[in-house]
Write a protein that holds these residues in place. Structure first.
Motif, PDB file in Angstrom:
ATOM      1  N   LYS A 145      -6.976   4.258  17.293  1.00 57.76           N
ATOM      2  CA  LYS A 145      -6.164   3.193  17.896  1.00 57.76           C
ATOM      3  C   LYS A 145      -5.780   3.584  19.313  1.00 57.76           C
ATOM      4  O   LYS A 145      -5.729   2.768  20.202  1.00 57.76           O
ATOM      5  N   LEU A 146      -5.513   4.874  19.473  1.00 51.73           N
ATOM      6  CA  LEU A 146      -5.108   5.372  20.789  1.00 51.73           C
ATOM      7  C   LEU A 146      -6.238   6.222  21.338  1.00 51.73           C
ATOM      8  O   LEU A 146      -6.667   7.177  20.696  1.00 51.73           O
ATOM      9  N   ARG A 147      -6.728   5.824  22.505  1.00 49.78           N
ATOM     10  CA  ARG A 147      -7.895   6.495  23.069  1.00 49.78           C
ATOM     11  C   ARG A 147      -7.631   6.862  24.525  1.00 49.78           C
ATOM     12  O   ARG A 147      -7.099   6.060  25.280  1.00 49.78           O
ATOM     13  N   VAL A 148      -8.021   8.076  24.905  1.00 53.45           N
ATOM     14  CA  VAL A 148      -7.892   8.476  26.307  1.00 53.45           C
ATOM     15  C   VAL A 148      -9.140   8.005  27.034  1.00 53.45           C
ATOM     16  O   VAL A 148     -10.257   8.350  26.663  1.00 53.45           O
ATOM     17  N   GLU A 149      -8.971   7.174  28.054  1.00 54.18           N
ATOM     18  CA  GLU A 149     -10.124   6.652  28.791  1.00 54.18           C
ATOM     19  C   GLU A 149     -10.509   7.553  29.956  1.00 54.18           C
ATOM     20  O   GLU A 149     -11.681   7.754  30.238  1.00 54.18           O
ATOM     21  N   SER A 150      -9.515   8.038  30.662  1.00 49.52           N
ATOM     22  CA  SER A 150      -9.829   8.902  31.805  1.00 49.52           C
ATOM     23  C   SER A 150      -8.630   9.774  32.142  1.00 49.52           C
ATOM     24  O   SER A 150      -7.506   9.475  31.754  1.00 49.52           O
TER      25      SER A 150
ATOM     26  N   LEU B 222       4.559  -0.324  10.156  1.00 52.48           N
ATOM     27  CA  LEU B 222       4.169  -1.682  10.544  1.00 52.48           C
ATOM     28  C   LEU B 222       2.652  -1.836  10.631  1.00 52.48           C
ATOM     29  O   LEU B 222       2.151  -2.929  10.877  1.00 52.48           O
ATOM     30  N   GLY B 223       1.929  -0.743  10.469  1.00 57.68           N
ATOM     31  CA  GLY B 223       0.469  -0.800  10.602  1.00 57.68           C
ATOM     32  C   GLY B 223       0.019  -0.985  12.044  1.00 57.68           C
ATOM     33  O   GLY B 223      -1.097  -1.433  12.301  1.00 57.68           O
ATOM     34  N   GLY B 224       0.887  -0.670  12.976  1.00 54.89           N
ATOM     35  CA  GLY B 224       0.541  -0.846  14.383  1.00 54.89           C
ATOM     36  C   GLY B 224       0.086   0.438  15.034  1.00 54.89           C
ATOM     37  O   GLY B 224      -0.276   1.397  14.351  1.00 54.89           O
ATOM     38  N   GLY B 225       0.098   0.441  16.354  1.00 56.29           N
ATOM     39  CA  GLY B 225      -0.292   1.633  17.108  1.00 56.29           C
ATOM     40  C   GLY B 225       0.817   1.992  18.067  1.00 56.29           C
ATOM     41  O   GLY B 225       1.699   1.185  18.350  1.00 56.29           O
TER      42      GLY B 225
ATOM     43  N   GLY C 265       2.445  17.291  32.080  1.00 57.14           N
ATOM     44  CA  GLY C 265       2.409  16.597  33.362  1.00 57.14           C
ATOM     45  C   GLY C 265       1.366  17.135  34.332  1.00 57.14           C
ATOM     46  O   GLY C 265       1.262  16.661  35.458  1.00 57.14           O
ATOM     47  N   SER C 266       0.550  18.112  33.901  1.00 54.01           N
ATOM     48  CA  SER C 266      -0.522  18.613  34.769  1.00 54.01           C
ATOM     49  C   SER C 266      -1.621  17.580  34.912  1.00 54.01           C
ATOM     50  O   SER C 266      -2.461  17.668  35.803  1.00 54.01           O
ATOM     51  N   VAL C 267      -1.651  16.640  33.966  1.00 54.10           N
ATOM     52  CA  VAL C 267      -2.710  15.642  33.924  1.00 54.10           C
ATOM     53  C   VAL C 267      -2.070  14.283  33.663  1.00 54.10           C
ATOM     54  O   VAL C 267      -1.118  14.179  32.898  1.00 54.10           O
ATOM     55  N   ILE C 268      -2.593  13.252  34.346  1.00 51.82           N
ATOM     56  CA  ILE C 268      -2.178  11.893  34.027  1.00 51.82           C
ATOM     57  C   ILE C 268      -3.361  11.216  33.351  1.00 51.82           C
ATOM     58  O   ILE C 268      -4.469  11.211  33.890  1.00 51.82           O
ATOM     59  N   ALA C 269      -3.119  10.673  32.176  1.00 52.10           N
ATOM     60  CA  ALA C 269      -4.199  10.037  31.417  1.00 52.10           C
ATOM     61  C   ALA C 269      -4.045   8.525  31.465  1.00 52.10           C
ATOM     62  O   ALA C 269      -2.937   8.005  31.466  1.00 52.10           O
ATOM     63  N   THR C 270      -5.195   7.846  31.522  1.00 49.30           N
ATOM     64  CA  THR C 270      -5.208   6.411  31.290  1.00 49.30           C
ATOM     65  C   THR C 270      -5.630   6.221  29.842  1.00 49.30           C
ATOM     66  O   THR C 270      -6.681   6.718  29.437  1.00 49.30           O
ATOM     67  N   VAL C 271      -4.779   5.559  29.061  1.00 51.68           N
ATOM     68  CA  VAL C 271      -5.079   5.417  27.633  1.00 51.68           C
ATOM     69  C   VAL C 271      -5.169   3.954  27.247  1.00 51.68           C
ATOM     70  O   VAL C 271      -4.569   3.083  27.886  1.00 51.68           O
ATOM     71  N   ARG C 272      -5.967   3.704  26.195  1.00 51.88           N
ATOM     72  CA  ARG C 272      -6.075   2.351  25.648  1.00 51.88           C
ATOM     73  C   ARG C 272      -5.479   2.357  24.245  1.00 51.88           C
ATOM     74  O   ARG C 272      -5.730   3.271  23.461  1.00 51.88           O
ATOM     75  N   LEU C 273      -4.686   1.361  23.961  1.00 51.95           N
ATOM     76  CA  LEU C 273      -4.037   1.276  22.654  1.00 51.95           C
ATOM     77  C   LEU C 273      -4.436  -0.004  21.935  1.00 51.95           C
ATOM     78  O   LEU C 273      -4.166  -1.110  22.398  1.00 51.95           O
ATOM     79  N   GLU C 274      -5.114   0.160  20.782  1.00 50.98           N
ATOM     80  CA  GLU C 274      -5.421  -0.988  19.932  1.00 50.98           C
ATOM     81  C   GLU C 274      -4.318  -1.067  18.891  1.00 50.98           C
ATOM     82  O   GLU C 274      -3.470  -0.208  18.794  1.00 50.98           O
ATOM     83  N   GLY C 275      -4.405  -2.088  18.060  1.00 53.30           N
ATOM     84  CA  GLY C 275      -3.444  -2.161  16.968  1.00 53.30           C
ATOM     85  C   GLY C 275      -2.348  -3.149  17.283  1.00 53.30           C
ATOM     86  O   GLY C 275      -2.064  -3.455  18.434  1.00 53.30           O
ATOM     87  N   ASP C 276      -1.740  -3.635  16.231  1.00 59.06           N
ATOM     88  CA  ASP C 276      -0.775  -4.703  16.332  1.00 59.06           C
ATOM     89  C   ASP C 276       0.292  -4.504  15.269  1.00 59.06           C
ATOM     90  O   ASP C 276      -0.065  -4.346  14.108  1.00 59.06           O
ATOM     91  N   PRO C 277       1.543  -4.471  15.564  1.00 61.67           N
ATOM     92  CA  PRO C 277       2.109  -4.529  16.913  1.00 61.67           C
ATOM     93  C   PRO C 277       1.927  -3.213  17.661  1.00 61.67           C
ATOM     94  O   PRO C 277       1.569  -2.209  17.064  1.00 61.67           O
ATOM     95  N   LYS C 278       2.182  -3.270  18.950  1.00 57.57           N
ATOM     96  CA  LYS C 278       2.117  -2.068  19.767  1.00 57.57           C
ATOM     97  C   LYS C 278       3.531  -1.524  19.957  1.00 57.57           C
ATOM     98  O   LYS C 278       4.429  -2.259  20.335  1.00 57.57           O
ATOM     99  N   LEU C 279       3.677  -0.241  19.685  1.00 51.96           N
ATOM    100  CA  LEU C 279       4.972   0.402  19.927  1.00 51.96           C
ATOM    101  C   LEU C 279       4.843   1.280  21.163  1.00 51.96           C
ATOM    102  O   LEU C 279       3.966   2.139  21.223  1.00 51.96           O
TER     103      LEU C 279
END
Ligand SMILES: Cc1cc2nc3c(=O)[nH]c(=O)nc-3n(C[C@H](O)[C@H](O)[C@H](O)COP(=O)(O)OP(=O)(O)OC[C@H]3O[C@@H](n4cnc5c(N)ncnc54)[C@H](O)[C@@H]3O)c2cc1C
Ligand SMILES: Nc1ncnc2c1ncn2[C@@H]1O[C@H](COP(=O)(O)O)[C@@H](O)[C@H]1O
Lengths: 251, 325
Positions: free
Chosen positions: A216-221, B113-116, B137-151
């Protein structure tokens, strides 16, 4: 007392972390890996509970084949046996980790499961709460003191929360997550290391556990944050206070 | 009808200021999502009073829930109560400000809730894409979150505090809900660290002490007068807390509090990455350390290489002069 404890393989927190130019991962060449510091504290706590009340300590880890090193370290500290849940590649979703740990925890059964409050690589702090809900057990996070009431099968846990210390009472089976001040982990002794070589590490795959691998949670970059520009050294206290007043205008 | 719900923090009968940063993050999230309405939920003792306070912010409606089973917070009872509420009134996203309360509650609730869930969000890129720190904090990540609801938990220092609204929002009491837990999970007591000083996470100025203070006595007699002179909150490094110089609640860093005041004064702190993780976004950083090679100087705006036991009393004197001038 049946005690489960988890030990995640993470880069040494002292190491400088660099992002690869492709922005997909970190540079791992020459990186030292250790047990997540919070998990190490959890291992220590499990051993202390066993030393007091008797029982068995089983170490779990989810990760690549190399994570056997961290399981082995926990065995050298004194844990009885290990289970390595093999998950190669980018399996870092806390939901998947929690499901994998839940399956093994169900197979093994437990009174108390100890883990770290957060992994120092992901900094998610999610796995524990998710695992507790999946297993339908109570949990106490951010523990700095654990008292086991063996008779009544309950734990009184002092938790480090904003504003002070909270005490929570939870019934077994239950999960506790370790904060930094719970204890000072022991070093593995030489005899401990020798003994650990003969201790069993069972290997099992996510597939065998029936755990799906869609995160559900994925690191993209990944990127390195902009560097904060340092300022200058001042020659005296007087110069410092003047600069704060006239230049920075914060006093 | 769905929407975005801010879970407010009821701290001993008060709203934490971080909650208003969460309201702003929720307004930002609504904008990214192309929605206009943001809601809020307050739980626990005095929830209705706090809901009326929250209603002064740009929210569509504020829900409040008070019942004996949730008079004191536990993750178990709260996630049951919130889940029951959401059965009658679902939301697409729940947003809270990172604090030990939300860090403790949200993972359990997300699973319930079955969410992410995503935590410590610094920036909202899209309804399902966020920036957040990793590796202290040495790295900044771009993350994608699926799932519903989102917390979603947000880092309060990364979002402004929401402005007050023109018009008050509607306050709606909800519940009581049937909450029964098949196990023991009870709040026993809370020992608060009482202080007259500004709260660490809310202060405009912070003075932090490290191992360099040598002892609890050194910490008190050096850091406290400086903080008093500046009207600052007090923070500490992990080493200072571990050595028993001050309460755990003072710890700034990766695993302590994240602060970003106008002025941060680090006294006898070396500047380990785990400490920097909690303060490097401060506007002006001052470091006092006798080791000129200390890493803290790499990020300090003003560095003073000196013995802190000499420099700090001198500093207090100079500050008083400036004040009275
Ligand atoms: C998993 C993990 C999580 C952590 N989380 C945190 C966290 O949240 N927050 C945190 O702060 N740390 C954290 N740490 C610890 C961190 O790595 C450092 O150990 C810690 O920050 C060091 O504290 P310090 O700077 O006070 O002590 P030290 O590193 O010992 O530095 C003391 C400094 O004082 C200076 N000094 C000594 N005497 C004087 C004097 N008379 N005058 C002036 N200067 C003097 C010295 O030159 C030195 O630079 C964490 C570590 C781990 C492994
Ligand atoms: N791959 C893993 N293997 C074993 N334990 C893990 C793993 N990932 C997370 N954990 C446990 O969950 C805790 C919180 O991790 P996280 O939610 O990633 O911050 C860690 O301190 C570990 O105890």
């Amino acid at each position: 007392m049946k005690l489960l404890v988890v030990a995640k393989r993470v880069p040494d927190p002292e190491a400088k972390i660099r992002v690869k130019p492709d922005g997909n991962s970190i540079v791992t060449e020459q990186l030292k890996f250790v047990i997540n510091p919070f998990d190490e504290i959890a291992v220590e706590e499990a051993l202390r509970i066993k030393e007091k009340l008797g029982g068995e300590v089983v170490v779990l880890s989810v990760g690549p084949a190399e994570a056997a090193e961290q399981v082995r370290t926990a065995l050298a500290m004194g844990a009885d046996r290990g289970v390595l849940i093999k998950a190669d590649g980018v399996c870092a979703d806390p939901g998947i980790i929690a499901r994998a740990l839940a399956e093994v925890a169900k197979q093994e059964g437990f009174d108390v499961l100890l883990m770290g409050k957060q992994a120092v690589d992901t900094d998610y702090g999610q796995t524990c709460g998710m695992l507790a809900q999946i297993l339908g057990v109570p949990y106490a996070a951010f523990a700095c003191k654990v008292e086991v009431e063996g008779e009544s099968k309950r734990l009184a846990v002092v938790r480090e929360v904003d504003g002070g210390l909270e005490t929570k009472l939870i019934g077994m089976p239950c999960i506790v997550t370790a904060d930094l001040r719970l204890n000072e982990p022991r070093y593995a002794s030489l005899p401990g290391i020798m003994k650990a070589k003969k201790k069993e590490i069972r290997q099992v795959s996510l597939e065998e556990l029936g755990v799906g691998v869609t995160p559900k949670l994925r690191v993209e970059s990944l990127e390195e944050p902009p560097k904060r520009q340092g300022g200058r050294k001042v020659g005296s206290v007087e110069e410092l206070v003047r600069a704060l007043h006239d230049e920075a205008k914060v006093i | 009808m769905a929407g975005i719900l801010v879970v407010a923090e009821n701290y001993e009968g008060r709203l934490r200021s971080a909650t208003f940063h969460a309201v702003q993050a929720a307004l930002d999230y609504a904008k990214v999502k192309g929605e206009s309405d943001v809601f809020a939920l307050v739980l626990g003792t005095d929830a209705s009073k706090l809901a009326r306070e929250l209603a002064l912010y740009p929210l569509a409606e504020v829900f409040c829930l008070e019942q004996p089973e949730i008079a004191h917070y536990t993750a178990e009872a709260y996630s049951e109560a919130i889940s029951k509420f959401l059965e009658s009134r679902p939301f697409d996203a729940l947003i809270g400000a990172s604090s030990t309360f939300v860090k403790d509650l949200f993972p359990r609730l997300a699973e319930r809730l079955g969410g992410g869930m995503v935590n410590e969000v610094l920036e909202i890129l899209a309804p399902d894409r966020f920036k957040r720190p990793m590796f202290a904090g040495s790295v900044i990540a771009t993350v994608r979150l699926e799932g519903d609801p989102k917390l979603i938990t947000i880092r309060p220092t990364a979002f402004d505090t929401a402005p007050k609204a023109q018009e008050g929002a509607k306050v709606t009491p909800v519940g009581p809900f049937a909450i029964s837990l098949p196990f023991t999970a009870e709040f026993v007591q809370f020992e608060e660290v009482k202080s007259e000083r500004p709260k660490l996470t809310e202060a405009k100025r912070v003075v932090s002490g490290g191992r360099g203070l040598k002892s609890a006595e050194g910490f008190h007699s050096t850091i406290e007068p400086l903080a008093d002179t500046l009207g600052a909150a007090i923070g500490a490094s992990r080493a200072a807390v571990d050595s028993g110089f001050c309460p755990n609640d003072y710890q700034v860093g990766q695993t302590g509090k994240v602060v970003a005041p106008d002025l941060y004064v680090a006294v006898g702190i070396s500047g380990a990455i785990q400490h920097l993780a909690g303060m490097k976004d401060s506007k002006v950083i001052v470091a006092v350390n006798k080791d000129e090679e200390a890493p803290i100087f790499e990020i300090a705006d003003y560095g003073l290489v000196a013995d802190l036991f000499k420099a700090v009393p001198e500093m207090i004197g100079e500050l008083k002069k400036v004040k009275s001038a």
